[in-house]
Design a protein around this motif. Structure first.
Motif, PDB file in Angstrom:
ATOM      1  N   CYS A   1      -4.050   8.342  -6.468  1.00  0.00           N
ATOM      2  CA  CYS A   1      -2.716   7.781  -6.200  1.00  0.00           C
ATOM      3  C   CYS A   1      -2.692   6.266  -6.388  1.00  0.00           C
ATOM      4  O   CYS A   1      -1.805   5.729  -7.064  1.00  0.00           O
ATOM      5  CB  CYS A   1      -2.266   8.128  -4.781  1.00  0.00           C
ATOM      6  SG  CYS A   1      -1.948   9.881  -4.540  1.00  0.00           S
ATOM      7  N   GLY A   2      -3.675   5.598  -5.802  1.00  0.00           N
ATOM      8  CA  GLY A   2      -3.719   4.142  -5.901  1.00  0.00           C
ATOM      9  C   GLY A   2      -3.976   3.662  -7.330  1.00  0.00           C
ATOM     10  O   GLY A   2      -3.530   2.586  -7.729  1.00  0.00           O
ATOM     11  N   THR A   3      -4.689   4.484  -8.099  1.00  0.00           N
ATOM     12  CA  THR A   3      -4.940   4.153  -9.504  1.00  0.00           C
ATOM     13  C   THR A   3      -3.664   4.313 -10.334  1.00  0.00           C
ATOM     14  O   THR A   3      -3.372   3.493 -11.209  1.00  0.00           O
ATOM     15  CB  THR A   3      -6.062   5.055 -10.072  1.00  0.00           C
ATOM     16  OG1 THR A   3      -7.226   4.882  -9.260  1.00  0.00           O
ATOM     17  CG2 THR A   3      -6.391   4.708 -11.511  1.00  0.00           C
ATOM     18  N   ALA A   4      -2.884   5.367 -10.040  1.00  0.00           N
ATOM     19  CA  ALA A   4      -1.605   5.570 -10.747  1.00  0.00           C
ATOM     20  C   ALA A   4      -0.676   4.373 -10.507  1.00  0.00           C
ATOM     21  O   ALA A   4       0.047   3.936 -11.406  1.00  0.00           O
ATOM     22  CB  ALA A   4      -0.945   6.862 -10.279  1.00  0.00           C
ATOM     23  N   VAL A   5      -0.718   3.837  -9.286  1.00  0.00           N
ATOM     24  CA  VAL A   5       0.101   2.670  -8.938  1.00  0.00           C
ATOM     25  C   VAL A   5      -0.397   1.437  -9.689  1.00  0.00           C
ATOM     26  O   VAL A   5       0.382   0.690 -10.281  1.00  0.00           O
ATOM     27  CB  VAL A   5       0.065   2.445  -7.409  1.00  0.00           C
ATOM     28  CG1 VAL A   5       0.506   1.047  -7.047  1.00  0.00           C
ATOM     29  CG2 VAL A   5       0.925   3.488  -6.709  1.00  0.00           C
ATOM     30  N   LYS A   6      -1.715   1.248  -9.657  1.00  0.00           N
ATOM     31  CA  LYS A   6      -2.302   0.063 -10.309  1.00  0.00           C
ATOM     32  C   LYS A   6      -2.027   0.069 -11.810  1.00  0.00           C
ATOM     33  O   LYS A   6      -1.628  -0.938 -12.374  1.00  0.00           O
ATOM     34  CB  LYS A   6      -3.810   0.074 -10.045  1.00  0.00           C
ATOM     35  CG  LYS A   6      -4.561  -1.096 -10.592  1.00  0.00           C
ATOM     36  CD  LYS A   6      -5.935  -1.189  -9.895  1.00  0.00           C
ATOM     37  CE  LYS A   6      -6.881  -2.063 -10.676  1.00  0.00           C
ATOM     38  NZ  LYS A   6      -7.696  -1.310 -11.630  1.00  0.00           N
ATOM     39  N   ASP A   7      -2.221   1.244 -12.429  1.00  0.00           N
ATOM     40  CA  ASP A   7      -2.057   1.340 -13.887  1.00  0.00           C
ATOM     41  C   ASP A   7      -0.615   1.636 -14.290  1.00  0.00           C
ATOM     42  O   ASP A   7      -0.306   1.672 -15.481  1.00  0.00           O
ATOM     43  CB  ASP A   7      -2.972   2.440 -14.455  1.00  0.00           C
ATOM     44  CG  ASP A   7      -4.452   2.102 -14.287  1.00  0.00           C
ATOM     45  OD1 ASP A   7      -4.741   0.952 -13.893  1.00  0.00           O
ATOM     46  OD2 ASP A   7      -5.291   2.986 -14.526  1.00  0.00           O
TER      47      ASP A   7
ATOM     48  N   GLY B   1       0.840  -1.203   0.000  1.00  0.00           N
ATOM     49  CA  GLY B   1       0.000   0.000   0.000  1.00  0.00           C
ATOM     50  C   GLY B   1       0.878   1.256   0.000  1.00  0.00           C
ATOM     51  O   GLY B   1       2.110   1.165   0.047  1.00  0.00           O
ATOM     52  N   LEU B   2       0.207   2.399  -0.064  1.00  0.00           N
ATOM     53  CA  LEU B   2       0.930   3.671  -0.046  1.00  0.00           C
ATOM     54  C   LEU B   2       0.836   4.296   1.338  1.00  0.00           C
ATOM     55  O   LEU B   2      -0.239   4.298   1.955  1.00  0.00           O
ATOM     56  CB  LEU B   2       0.334   4.634  -1.079  1.00  0.00           C
ATOM     57  CG  LEU B   2       0.559   4.270  -2.547  1.00  0.00           C
ATOM     58  CD1 LEU B   2      -0.361   5.096  -3.459  1.00  0.00           C
ATOM     59  CD2 LEU B   2       2.022   4.490  -2.947  1.00  0.00           C
ATOM     60  N   VAL B   3       1.955   4.822   1.819  1.00  0.00           N
ATOM     61  CA  VAL B   3       1.960   5.510   3.114  1.00  0.00           C
ATOM     62  C   VAL B   3       2.574   6.903   2.929  1.00  0.00           C
ATOM     63  O   VAL B   3       3.498   7.081   2.127  1.00  0.00           O
ATOM     64  CB  VAL B   3       2.690   4.668   4.196  1.00  0.00           C
ATOM     65  CG1 VAL B   3       4.134   4.416   3.838  1.00  0.00           C
ATOM     66  CG2 VAL B   3       2.574   5.298   5.569  1.00  0.00           C
ATOM     67  N   LEU B   4       2.011   7.851   3.636  1.00  0.00           N
ATOM     68  CA  LEU B   4       2.410   9.255   3.481  1.00  0.00           C
ATOM     69  C   LEU B   4       3.913   9.448   3.695  1.00  0.00           C
ATOM     70  O   LEU B   4       4.501   8.926   4.646  1.00  0.00           O
ATOM     71  CB  LEU B   4       1.631  10.096   4.509  1.00  0.00           C
ATOM     72  CG  LEU B   4       1.807  11.607   4.457  1.00  0.00           C
ATOM     73  CD1 LEU B   4       1.318  12.170   3.125  1.00  0.00           C
ATOM     74  CD2 LEU B   4       1.059  12.267   5.624  1.00  0.00           C
TER      75      LEU B   4
END
Ligand code: SME
Length: 159
Positions: A84-90, A62-65
């Protein structure tokens, strides 16, 4: 001491100067927290009309600040969630002209209206994302996207 700079002329030249400044600023230091902190501070004084500039770090799925400039923000963002999570997924830059039209956008600062998120990927390994918010709609152009991707490439040499 850091000398702040006047940025003028064509946008691509401004970003070229910014990337050279970043390279010089981070030269000789490899501490990730220090370098991401200075990178967010440099971006914050370069970019006009932004209210949040910073990093989320990829950790345990996951992403953490991470280091940032702006109001306190949400600490954790799950894979595939929000911009942010979409940029990571894609695994690609997300440029969102109006965050209110983005399904699942995570609002950390009510002032934000547009956003750009650039994944930090080195040799196929995801390190995190650069996230920038603006109170203006349509703040980030294709030139900004190119210039910020260039900035991230320089940053990746130093983290
Ligand atoms: N808006 C982001 C969350 C982070 S804040 O903008 C700092 C998102 O939707 O992923």
């Amino acid at each position: 001491m850091f000398q702040s700079q006047t940025y003028e002329g064509p946008i691509q030249e401004q970003y070229d100067l910014l990337s050279r400044q970043l390279d010089a600023l981070l030269d000789g230091e490899s501490n990730q927290t220090a370098n991401l902190s200075n990178a967010s501070a440099l971006l914050n004084q370069f970019l006009k009309d932004v209210n949040w500039v910073g990093f989320y770090i990829w950790k345990d799925g996951g992403l953490v600040l991470g280091p940032f400039q702006g109001l306190p923000a949400c600490v954790r963002i799950a894979y595939g969630k929000g911009v942010c999570g979409t940029a990571v997924k894609d695994k690609r830059t997300m440029r969102v002209d109006d965050v209110h039209q983005f399904p699942g956008h995570i609002a950390c600062d009510a002032a934000s209206n547009s956003e750009i998120v650039i994944p930090l990927i080195r040799n196929g390994e995801l390190l995190g994302v650069l996230d920038i918010d603006s109170p203006l709609k349509n703040r980030f152009s294709e030139d900004d996207e190119k210039g910020l991707e260039q900035f991230v490439q320089v940053l990746l040499k130093h983290v």
